[in-house]
Design an enzyme around this catalytic site. Structure first.
Site, PDB file in Angstrom:
ATOM      1  CD  GLU A  26      49.029  32.416  60.957  1.00 12.71           C
ATOM      2  OE1 GLU A  26      48.243  33.733  62.025  1.00 12.71           O
ATOM      3  OE2 GLU A  26      49.424  32.179  59.717  1.00 12.71           O
ATOM      4  CG  HIS A  49      39.984  39.171  59.670  1.00 13.60           C
ATOM      5  ND1 HIS A  49      40.245  38.760  58.783  1.00 13.60           N
ATOM      6  CD2 HIS A  49      40.300  39.653  60.871  1.00 13.60           C
ATOM      7  CE1 HIS A  49      41.524  39.339  58.760  1.00 13.60           C
ATOM      8  NE2 HIS A  49      41.514  39.695  59.904  1.00 13.60           N
TER       9      HIS A  49
END
Length: 324
Positions: A60, A129
């Site tokens: 990321e 998540h």
């Protein structure tokens, strides 16, 4: 107008915006060949080619760092962080670089970067998540933040973010990716950043929410029909905030409950409450109440329903204000 789900509306926005502007590109993990883990980018690689919709390594910080360079080279990259908490490794790039380049160049450089990610819980997902990290990004100077709650706004806010000269973080309520459906304008559709949406008119109390919590607020308002008239204000854009809409609603009702999914301490609800304390104190007929997540890591799915703000918790807060 077509009736679409939120994820279908996002995909529609991508097709329109990539066709409209050849400098727009989409990048992220699995966004190309697979069309995204939620299928939000389905068909883009086939239609626009691998140079404008491409897969990245699982890194990321590298994804966002690459997007920084692309912005400086004249592109308008749209970066997908596959899940909310996956974005934490790129906070260095976001805070150190993305929000500062316009300032560093004395306004000489625009930074049209869009960072979009699904956020929030309720989907029985594993750890990392389910977070609601909006406050991190709101707190970063130079970065705008938008969170849609309807399919039409999902398309319109994404289009506005892509066209904006500044970096915009768009968080999408994955809980309602496919369960929320609504009419979505065809072709170009832009919802201006910085304008709230009055989701429901009322006279006795205002429920302020954004993203997935708007539906909870609407259900709470339904539960109190016959007892009280509740207004629901969908903030939509956390930064810039539509203060006028917030103050106008509270001036009308005199009572307010703010609903956020994120943990309580230093959450965005606290910022809204502070604004009301500073600018609406003479309109308020009671304290500003918050219904939020708890100050714990997001729990495992077996007990996540106890963490998520519920209709019952919102109704309880509203009743306490109305009866106080």
């Amino acid at each position: 107008m077509a009736e679409l789900s939120i994820v279908e509306a996002i995909n529609d926005a991508f097709h329109v915006e990539l066709e409209r502007d050849e400098n727009v590109m989409v990048m992220g993990e699995d966004v190309g060949r697979a069309g995204g883990v939620f299928r939000a980018t389905a068909g883009l690689r086939d239609r626009f080619g691998p140079d404008r919709c491409f897969d990245t390594p699982l890194a990321e910080a590298g994804i966002l760092g690459t997007a920084v360079g692309l912005c400086m080279s004249g592109w308008r990259p749209v970066v997908e962080m596959q899940y909310d908490a996956f974005s934490y490794p790129c906070l260095d790039q976001l805070i150190t670089h993305v929000g500062r380049y316009r300032w560093r160049t004395s306004g000489g450089m625009e930074f049209p970067l869009t960072i979009r990610m699904p956020y929030g819980g309720g989907v029985r997902a594993p750890e990392l998540h389910d977070d609601s990290p909006e406050t991190y990004y709101v707190h970063t100077p130079g970065v705008k933040v938008a969170i849609p709650s309807t399919p039409a706004d999902a398309k319109g806010l994404l289009a506005a973010a892509i066209r904006d000269p500044d970096p915009v973080v768009v968080l999408e309520p994955k809980l309602h990716y496919r369960t929320a459906r609504g009419e979505v304008p065809e072709g170009e559709h832009v919802v201006a950043l910085g304008e709230a949406r009055l989701a429901r008119e009322g006279s006795d109390l205002t429920l302020v929410a954004y993203g997935s919590m708007v539906r909870v607020a609407e259900q709470a308002a339904d539960a109190l029909v016959g007892d009280a008239s509740l207004e629901v204000l969908d903030i939509r854009t956390l930064k810039p905030l539509d203060e006028d809409a917030l103050l106008a609603s509270v001036a009308k009702t005199g009572r307010v409950v703010i609903v956020q999914e994120a943990p309580r301490t230093c959450g965005y609800a606290a910022e809204l409450a502070a604004i009301l304390a500073e600018k609406a104190i003479y309109d308020l007929q009671g304290p500003v109440l918050r219904v939020t997540g708890y100050d714990v890591p997001y729990p495992y799915w077996q007990i996540e329903d106890a963490y998520m703000p519920s209709v019952e918790r919102v109704v309880d807060a509203a009743r306490r204000l109305l009866e106080g």
